[in-house]
Scaffold this motif. Sequence first.
Motif, PDB file in Angstrom:
ATOM      1  N   VAL A 179     -36.453  24.983  19.005  1.00 13.43           N
ATOM      2  CA  VAL A 179     -35.050  24.948  18.581  1.00 13.43           C
ATOM      3  C   VAL A 179     -34.178  24.647  19.791  1.00 13.43           C
ATOM      4  N   PHE A 180     -33.374  23.590  19.701  1.00  9.51           N
ATOM      5  CA  PHE A 180     -32.377  23.344  20.731  1.00  9.51           C
ATOM      6  C   PHE A 180     -31.023  23.764  20.193  1.00  9.51           C
ATOM      7  N   ILE A 181     -30.329  24.644  20.932  1.00  4.07           N
ATOM      8  CA  ILE A 181     -29.035  25.179  20.507  1.00  4.07           C
ATOM      9  C   ILE A 181     -27.976  24.738  21.498  1.00  4.07           C
ATOM     10  N   SER A 182     -27.053  23.925  21.038  1.00  3.06           N
ATOM     11  CA  SER A 182     -25.974  23.446  21.896  1.00  3.06           C
ATOM     12  C   SER A 182     -24.869  24.493  22.009  1.00  3.06           C
ATOM     13  N   ARG A 183     -24.290  24.620  23.209  1.00  2.21           N
ATOM     14  CA  ARG A 183     -23.127  25.488  23.386  1.00  2.21           C
ATOM     15  C   ARG A 183     -21.889  24.892  22.737  1.00  2.21           C
ATOM     16  N   GLY A 184     -21.918  23.593  22.490  1.00  2.00           N
ATOM     17  CA  GLY A 184     -20.808  22.945  21.810  1.00  2.00           C
ATOM     18  C   GLY A 184     -19.495  23.057  22.565  1.00  2.00           C
ATOM     19  N   ILE A 185     -18.408  22.953  21.815  1.00  2.00           N
ATOM     20  CA  ILE A 185     -17.072  23.108  22.384  1.00  2.00           C
ATOM     21  C   ILE A 185     -16.326  24.158  21.557  1.00  2.00           C
ATOM     22  N   GLY A 186     -15.147  24.528  21.995  1.00  2.00           N
ATOM     23  CA  GLY A 186     -14.335  25.449  21.212  1.00  2.00           C
ATOM     24  C   GLY A 186     -14.852  26.874  21.242  1.00  2.00           C
ATOM     25  N   TRP A 187     -14.523  27.612  20.189  1.00  2.00           N
ATOM     26  CA  TRP A 187     -14.839  29.039  20.133  1.00  2.00           C
ATOM     27  C   TRP A 187     -14.886  29.480  18.675  1.00  2.00           C
ATOM     28  N   ALA A 188     -15.414  30.691  18.450  1.00  2.00           N
ATOM     29  CA  ALA A 188     -15.528  31.213  17.088  1.00  2.00           C
ATOM     30  C   ALA A 188     -14.799  32.528  16.933  1.00  2.00           C
ATOM     31  N   ALA A 189     -15.217  33.545  17.678  1.00  2.00           N
ATOM     32  CA  ALA A 189     -14.658  34.881  17.488  1.00  2.00           C
ATOM     33  C   ALA A 189     -13.301  35.040  18.166  1.00  2.00           C
ATOM     34  N   ILE A 190     -13.221  34.699  19.436  1.00  2.00           N
ATOM     35  CA  ILE A 190     -11.981  34.812  20.201  1.00  2.00           C
ATOM     36  C   ILE A 190     -11.812  33.556  21.046  1.00  2.00           C
ATOM     37  N   PRO A 191     -10.566  33.158  21.362  1.00  2.00           N
ATOM     38  CA  PRO A 191     -10.343  31.924  22.135  1.00  2.00           C
ATOM     39  C   PRO A 191     -10.639  32.136  23.618  1.00  2.00           C
ATOM     40  N   LEU A 192     -11.915  32.352  23.928  1.00  2.00           N
ATOM     41  CA  LEU A 192     -12.299  32.689  25.300  1.00  2.00           C
ATOM     42  C   LEU A 192     -13.722  32.241  25.562  1.00  2.00           C
ATOM     43  N   ARG A 193     -13.925  31.660  26.743  1.00  2.00           N
ATOM     44  CA  ARG A 193     -15.258  31.406  27.270  1.00  2.00           C
ATOM     45  C   ARG A 193     -15.319  31.943  28.692  1.00  2.00           C
ATOM     46  N   PHE A 194     -16.433  32.587  28.998  1.00  2.00           N
ATOM     47  CA  PHE A 194     -16.645  33.092  30.352  1.00  2.00           C
ATOM     48  C   PHE A 194     -18.097  32.857  30.739  1.00  2.00           C
ATOM     49  N   ASN A 195     -18.280  32.120  31.835  1.00  2.00           N
ATOM     50  CA  ASN A 195     -19.633  31.837  32.321  1.00  2.00           C
ATOM     51  C   ASN A 195     -20.484  31.136  31.264  1.00  2.00           C
ATOM     52  N   CYS A 196     -19.820  30.362  30.420  1.00  2.00           N
ATOM     53  CA  CYS A 196     -20.498  29.679  29.313  1.00  2.00           C
ATOM     54  C   CYS A 196     -19.726  28.388  29.019  1.00  2.00           C
ATOM     55  N   PHE A 197     -19.999  27.379  29.807  1.00  2.00           N
ATOM     56  CA  PHE A 197     -19.217  26.157  29.730  1.00  2.00           C
ATOM     57  C   PHE A 197     -19.525  25.379  28.452  1.00  2.00           C
ATOM     58  N   PRO A 198     -18.514  24.727  27.856  1.00  2.00           N
ATOM     59  CA  PRO A 198     -18.775  23.833  26.725  1.00  2.00           C
ATOM     60  C   PRO A 198     -19.630  22.658  27.191  1.00  2.00           C
TER      61      PRO A 198
END
Length: 217
Positions: A179-198
Amino acid sequence: ILAKVIQKTNELEKDIVVCTGDYVRGADAARRLNGIWSLMSKLRAPEGVYTVLGNHDHWASTEESVHCLNTSGHVNLRHKAVPLSRDGTMLWLGGAGDLWEDHVNLDRVLKDVPDDACRIVLAHNPDTADTDYTTRVDLMISGHTHGGQVKIPFIGTPMLPVKNKAYSSGFIRSDKTGVFISRGIGWAAIPLRFNCFPEIAILRLSVERHRSDLQSH
């Protein structure tokens, strides 16, 4: 942001583009479908753009999301498989329904695929890899997790909307398939990314001694 991602994707050297769902989200998602898909329709690839829907697309409107996909110029892979061929080598690309809102057994999706053919499945939710099916799947390509959005050193990703917490991002070997899982872009739960680049993920498939290998860049 989406317009820039589409422009960058169009500039990349590739054969096909695959999209694994969740093109809208939030309370106003239904009103934004036409605007988002007017941008999505600008995606281009020499051998086509292949697309499935995600849970947020169904929550916005299944009927309208399917309509937008069908009129976008993308190949709608929902619940079906299509063959791709180059230089005498063929693989089949299948599309799973969204696991939460639109699931169809993968045996049904791949029922017309020859037994000896390479089989790649687009499935929005990577938990689809652990569902009840018996047909062979050589590779599953998923999204849904956004890589967890937040990766805390020594702790990991506390926000993963999947049952199998191994399904965060990158290439994971499940009991049934890779299974390849892309980090994609944007967000789901909260408008925040940390140490997890799109990311725009580039996958290169190669055949070597009757064995398919996957490299991610």
